[in-house]
Design an enzyme around this catalytic site. Sequence first.
Site, short mmCIF file in Angstrom:
data_model
loop_
_atom_site.label_atom_id
_atom_site.label_comp_id
_atom_site.label_asym_id
_atom_site.label_seq_id
_atom_site.Cartn_x
_atom_site.Cartn_y
_atom_site.Cartn_z
N GLU A 36 -56.99 18.57 1.69
CA GLU A 36 -56.07 18.81 1.58
C GLU A 36 -55.76 19.93 2.44
O GLU A 36 -56.84 21.27 2.63
CB GLU A 36 -55.94 19.62 0.59
CG GLU A 36 -54.47 20.07 -0.17
CD GLU A 36 -54.47 20.92 -1.30
OE1 GLU A 36 -53.12 21.08 -1.96
OE2 GLU A 36 -55.92 21.79 -2.09
N ASP B 38 -60.49 19.85 -2.24
CA ASP B 38 -58.73 20.16 -2.66
C ASP B 38 -58.94 22.05 -1.28
O ASP B 38 -60.66 21.83 -0.89
CB ASP B 38 -58.96 21.26 -3.55
CG ASP B 38 -58.34 21.70 -4.36
OD1 ASP B 38 -56.94 21.58 -4.47
OD2 ASP B 38 -58.74 23.04 -4.56
#
Length: 714
Positions: A395, A358
């Site tokens: 990401e 993330d």
Amino acid sequence: MNHITVHPGRPLPYGANPARSGINFSVFSRNGTSVIIDIFENPGDSEPCFSYTFDPVVNRTGDIWHVCLEGLQPGALYLYRVDGAFDPKHGHRFNPNHYLLDPYAKALTDVSIFNNLPADFRTPVDKMDVELEKRRSARNFPKCVVIDDTDFDWQGDRPLNYQLQKSVVYEAHLKGFTASPSSHTKYPGTYKGLIEKIPYLKELGITSVELLPIQEFDENENANINPRTGERLKNHWGYSTIAFFAPKASFASDRSPGGAVREFKEMVREMHRNGLEVILDIVFNHTAEGNEKGLTLNFRGFDNSVYYILEDKNKQYYKNFSGCGNTFNCNHPVVRSFIIDCLRYWVMEMHVDGFRFDLASILGRDKNGNLIKEAPVIERIAEDPVLRKTKIIAEAWDAGGAYQVGNFPGKRWAEWNDRFRDEIRRFWRGDGSLAGAAATRITGSADLYEGDGRKPYHSVNFVTCHDGFTLNDLVCYNGKHNEENGENNRDGSDNNSSFNYGYEGPTRNKLIEEIRTRQIKNILLTLLVSQGTPMLLCGDEIRRTQRGNNNAYCQDNEISWFNWNNLAVYRDVYNFVCKAIRFRRNHPAFSRPVFFEGKSHSSANLPDITWFGLDGKTPDWKTAEHFLAFRLCGAKTETRADTDDHDFFVMCNAGTTDVTVRLPVPAKNKKWYRQVDTSVAAPGDFLEEQQEELLEMQKTYVLPARSMAILTGK
């Protein structure tokens, strides 16, 4: 509690580990002056039954504090306290009155920090005396659980480690997948609940399940109220990690200390037994401790100035590149080792197959928050010998302005490709001048990944994910409807590239519903025949809706949960997706390991890919609008497969009018057969292998508005 005998212990490995006659405890604190370990008998105890203050002469090696407690066994419960300077302006927040979780804890007891939380638990910036209050009760503070990782029968299981090229990823929330009563599972919302649904996942045909965070977080940290129901909202998604080594206890049916570890391992073992990978979404960019007003849970109390990126002039404040209050100091050598140890643990002891990182751009920031060209932790993850076959997916952006899609450092990293998401959404919505961009995405985004030596499969293609509209809502709403999040609909993105086709939300209008269903099939089929690694959002295959909520992070209820009743209602969409996944996996022409060159490398004398306009000629990309068509050569020299595949002709009409397409001449001794046409009613929309329909007209094909077709040349 048995009699405990204290021994000096060993500095490594970190954490709580069974030793010959007890448990060895080891923890890092460079600037702390004293470390205390507290042992508890029960999860709800307010006070410890045994405490030991480490002797810095015999219980400290360098910056590591260690002790071996003879008489303790796996299952023992413990916490730490650390003394030292309380000097926030210089980055230090030590307080011996704060209980601390071991950063290496492998399990926590199932209790919420926010149950009966005292009003002064969050620390005002200007009142340091509050930090120095008397020791708080440990009753509502989770305890760390000593785990023996040798006490599990893996039955020969190992990570599957499928090649990205051959993977189809399915992003799901572990609890939300089976929490609804409609799931009819014996253990709803748990690791065991996911085991019960393995047959569904196998039938769907995906290879890999990417789980939203399952590392310990506190779902009760959200203080917002749902204005419609008056109920307190939750942190449902879990992007607020408390313990990075520990699977979430409340996701287990067995809530006893350590039960989640056993159940998680059982889940992974059964997933692997059925040919399904487990990928974890992991959040190393920030922690649950928040900013200067946040909680002291672990890292802040052990060594705040090491674990976090702090402001230069006043280290009382945290640099916030995560949007969540703090930023993990990922490239500090100690933190870097922590991250590697954590990843290795999940691979070696929990057998997971990969990680999605993330806000991964934060992994590339130095101690001042500046992006580093060759960040040590990014390179170390990619080159670590234990992780060498593990999937690593970035990401490739953060909340501090870094955007690295196509430029994330390291040739081994795959990336979530949001360019694919945005441009495919807009193409199928019918926006103008998107044909060229869509063509680039469908062919693997060479503009992003070819320059640094990466391959098409390094592009993780997706149109929807947990963050944003579901696919159903993408074709049902013009705007977000997040009123129930308690933020007056201010949260969530306003840039959705969605369209409701004439009515906002659910409708009984059959014409609108037919268009929506067709668009869903168009988008999913595009995703599954594009070069790259496809990722589907859980429930898109049965038109899961969040009622227009595009930021359902706080909705631990039917808004977010998988509604299993939809499987019967939208069986035609589900069947279509199953066929599309199987079609992709059966035909290597749609998952090439190299980028197209537009040249022939086979005796078939057909280029690997050829583009066509409506007239059968090479399209003018400057004027191309809503139509795309291309032929793929299936020769094994083109696909790099073991055997020859069929040829395929793919047509996409995103416009609002029907078109007549001039077909290319099929290869020698071959004819065109209709395999897929999304304008045809189910089950004729996707014909099974060996049941393709021979075209009467081999020269032209009428492709209705907003539809997609695939012809097989054989």
